[in-house]
Design an enzyme around this catalytic site. Structure first.
Site, mmCIF file in Angstrom:
data_model
loop_
_atom_site.group_PDB
_atom_site.id
_atom_site.type_symbol
_atom_site.label_atom_id
_atom_site.label_comp_id
_atom_site.label_asym_id
_atom_site.label_seq_id
_atom_site.Cartn_x
_atom_site.Cartn_y
_atom_site.Cartn_z
ATOM 1 N N CYS A 380 1.630 86.024 74.089
ATOM 2 C CA CYS A 380 2.581 85.816 73.268
ATOM 3 C C CYS A 380 3.856 85.566 74.128
ATOM 4 O O CYS A 380 4.008 84.459 74.861
ATOM 5 C CB CYS A 380 3.288 86.835 72.350
ATOM 6 S SG CYS A 380 3.916 86.000 71.012
ATOM 7 N N HIS A 518 -1.842 87.150 69.240
ATOM 8 C CA HIS A 518 -2.166 88.473 69.898
ATOM 9 C C HIS A 518 -3.595 89.003 69.674
ATOM 10 O O HIS A 518 -3.784 89.840 68.464
ATOM 11 C CB HIS A 518 -1.425 89.428 69.019
ATOM 12 C CG HIS A 518 0.358 89.278 69.354
ATOM 13 N ND1 HIS A 518 0.981 90.107 70.344
ATOM 14 C CD2 HIS A 518 1.101 88.593 68.821
ATOM 15 C CE1 HIS A 518 2.210 89.621 70.421
ATOM 16 N NE2 HIS A 518 2.582 88.753 69.443
ATOM 17 N N GLU A 520 -5.006 91.269 70.923
ATOM 18 C CA GLU A 520 -5.218 92.726 70.985
ATOM 19 C C GLU A 520 -5.446 93.245 69.573
ATOM 20 O O GLU A 520 -6.119 94.371 69.520
ATOM 21 C CB GLU A 520 -3.961 93.571 71.770
ATOM 22 C CG GLU A 520 -2.576 93.539 71.058
ATOM 23 C CD GLU A 520 -1.939 92.288 71.286
ATOM 24 O OE1 GLU A 520 -2.503 91.112 71.556
ATOM 25 O OE2 GLU A 520 -0.735 92.406 71.082
HETATM 26 N N1 GLN Z 1 10.063 86.350 71.498
HETATM 27 C C1 GLN Z 1 9.014 85.370 71.514
HETATM 28 C C2 GLN Z 1 9.067 84.641 70.287
HETATM 29 O O1 GLN Z 1 9.579 85.274 69.152
HETATM 30 C C3 GLN Z 1 7.710 86.240 71.561
HETATM 31 C C4 GLN Z 1 7.420 86.903 70.572
HETATM 32 C C5 GLN Z 1 6.047 87.969 70.887
HETATM 33 O O2 GLN Z 1 5.761 88.243 72.007
HETATM 34 N N2 GLN Z 1 5.552 88.798 70.039
HETATM 35 O O3 GLN Z 1 8.396 83.796 70.065
#
Ligand code: GLN
Length: 554
Positions: A380, A518, A520
């Site tokens: 992310c 994600h 994970e």
């Molecule tokens: N801040 C980034 C976004 O909003 C990544 C979000 C995250 O890592 N969950 O796209």
């Protein structure tokens, strides 16, 4: 009516109620029962999505895009049932629903009160989440005695009073502290906690006693006597060095048998805990060991990256490798320098995060891994940092950034879809989707992987689904430019409009993969996640100086 096991906690918080409940659920599942789990959280926030990671820890995301308590992560790692929005309910959500009904006139002019209206709504949510299962575990967040949890406790008291002991069972987790000065385990806090429960009409059926040492028979008898709980139902939950021992421990003390008895469940099979035994064995007798740096934003509060830490360990488990985690604050890269902090690690993972603090540190981390051939796994924000680094230092796009951190930057390689869509007609159709365009993109979404890439090889299939939680996206206006500079776009959304996975070419870097989703959240100790398994394998190869790779090829 689904038989329900209510799990409450006493004395202090953080005793591991969620893990204890999940362990029991997992044993029941291996006995062939269809099990589900649910968390009731007393706080007033409608969900934890907006809460600070420092306060709340990780925000866990389900397939349907609910932002939930991290306990749902424990549940999904222990039990195979996939959970949803229904399985995580807060006081805020209960009140929101009741107030909406009140405004709509559903209560026909009645005075709306905690009892029965709030408690009825709680009961409705419990029924909704647990319907159709053989048995359900319902965990009440917080500690008995908290003002906020009273309506939840009242609701479960009512359920038991109405349905009887064969349809509702109370399990209470307490602390039996070791007082070093006296050299004794003390049962008094447990007695008090049960007294508190009884004062609100709940007599526990089972006590799980958390302690540093096994509970001696004398103490067990004493607790049983003072709390009206049969001795057989006073279970000792000693600290375990390996989490996966807990289902084995609880089973050995007959907890599942007790519950099956009390609720008159009819499990088709005896418990089969070989998967947990294997997990314990692989953890206790590793054949290899690697050190992974996790360079995040909230690492002082490790719970903020709970699932990442767990998924890394699962990745190791699949190959009997101990994974030592080195938690680093990305901001420290900006002051101390990546070299000083990362020189001795076998792999680097940059997880998610929000806001500009520490983002430059993530970019430096990615750059360091890229330039030094250290396995890099970006998740992310960690993917967005990798794209920014690549744009700045490989594609010559000076000042490239994410608009999350610099709205006016000359090269917004990461931006809100609404900021960059206008010049790329192909994403116009996305506008109708309410979860895009400046709001959070949440939940399970499919993506297509490119043949020949690392991601495609690791996943072993063309189309995969992962859970998302982010607002910003890879800016398509820079796709060609970055690809021309050598960035591999290894995964894209099914409609081709959003970049999901980027990599470095495999002849250029041993393992460099970053994804927008994600992964994970979908890793379990029993299966592991292909990207985490691959990452740990790459870290082992790096540590062995590439010899593992040579061996495998030979
Ligand atoms: N801040 C980034 C976004 O909003 C990544 C979000 C995250 O890592 N969950 O796209």
């Amino acid at each position: 009516m689904t038989p329900l096991i209510f799990v409450t906690g006493g004395v202090v918080s953080s005793l591991g109620k969620g893990i204890a409940a999940a362990s029991l659920a997992s044993i029941l599942e291996t006995r062939g029962l269809k099990v589900t789990m649910m968390k009731l959280d007393p706080y007033i926030n409608v969900d934890p999505g907006t809460m600070s990671p420092f306060q709340h820890g990780e925000v866990y995301v389900t397939d349907d895009g609910a932002e939930t308590d991290l306990d749902l992560g424990h549940y999904e790692r222990f039990v195979r049932t996939r959970l949803s929005r229904r399985n995580s309910v807060t006081t805020g959500r209960i009140y929101e629903a009741v107030i909406r009904k009140e405004r709509r006139g559903d209560y026909l002019g009645a005075t709306v009160q905690v009892i029965p209206h709030i408690t009825d709504e709680i009961r409705r949510c419990i029924d909704e989440a647990t319907e159709g299962y053989d048995v359900a575990l319902v965990e009440i967040g917080g500690t008995v005695g908290d003002i906020e949890s009273l309506p939840f406790l009242e609701a479960i008291r009512q359920i038991r009073a109405e349905r009887g002991p064969e349809k509702a069972l109370f399990m209470h987790l307490t602390l039996v502290p070791w007082i070093a000065a006296a050299g004794e385990l003390k049962t008094k806090p447990t007695q008090h906690s049960v007294k508190e429960l009884r004062s609100i009409g709940i007599q526990p059926d089972v006590l799980l006693c958390r302690s540093e040492q096994p509970l001696p028979d004398g103490e067990r008898r004493k607790i049983a006597l003072f709390t009206n709980v049969p001795e057989r139902a006073v279970i000792s939950v000693q600290d375990v060095d390996v989490l996966y021992k807990l289902p084995l421990e609880l089973h050995a003390q007959g907890l599942d048998a007790l519950v099956v008895d009390r609720l008159r469940l009819q499990p088709p099979r005896p418990a089969d805990l070989h998967e947990w035994e294997a997990a314990v064995d692989a953890t206790v007798n590793p054949v290899d060991e690697v050190t992974i740096a996790v360079v995040g934003k909230y690492v002082d509060h490790k719970d903020a990256y709970k699932s990442v830490g767990e998924a890394l360990k699962h990745g190791g488990l699949r190959q009997r490798t101990r994974v030592n985690l080195k938690w680093l604050e990305s901001q420290d890269m900006e002051t101390a320098g990546a070299e000083a902090l990362l020189a001795d690690v076998d792999g680097i993972l940059v997880p998610g995060g929000f806001g500009d603090r520490g983002f430059e540190g993530k970019v430096l981390t990615s750059k360091f891994a890229r330039e030094h051939g250290i396995p890099y796994f970006g998740i992310c924000y960690g993917m967005q940092a990798a794209v920014v680094d690549f744009a700045r230092h490989r594609a010559g796009l000076e000042g490239a950034n994410s608009t999350e951190n610099d709205k006016q930057c000359p090269h917004p390689v990461i931006g809100l879809i609404t900021e960059w869509r206008t010049s790329t007609g192909d994403v116009e159709k996305r506008d109708e989707k309410s979860d895009l365009g400046g709001t959070m993109r949440l939940g399970l979404q499919e993506q297509r992987l490119k043949p020949g890439t690392l991601a495609r090889e690791l996943y072993g299939k063309d189309v995969v689904a992962e859970r998302h939680r982010h607002r910003y996206e890879f800016n398509n206006r820079y796709r060609t430019q970055l690809e021309d500079a050598g960035l591999v776009i290894a995964g894209k959304s099914m409609d081709d409009t959003l970049v999901e996975v980027v990599e470095l070419p495999r002849d250029e870097h041993p393992w460099f993969l970053a994804c927008q989703a994600h992964p994970e959240f979908l890793s379990t100790p029993r299966e592991g996640h292909p990207l985490f398994v691959g990452f740990i394998r790459a870290a082992r190869e790096k540590k062995a100086g590439g010899s593992l790779l040579k061996e495998a090829r030979a």
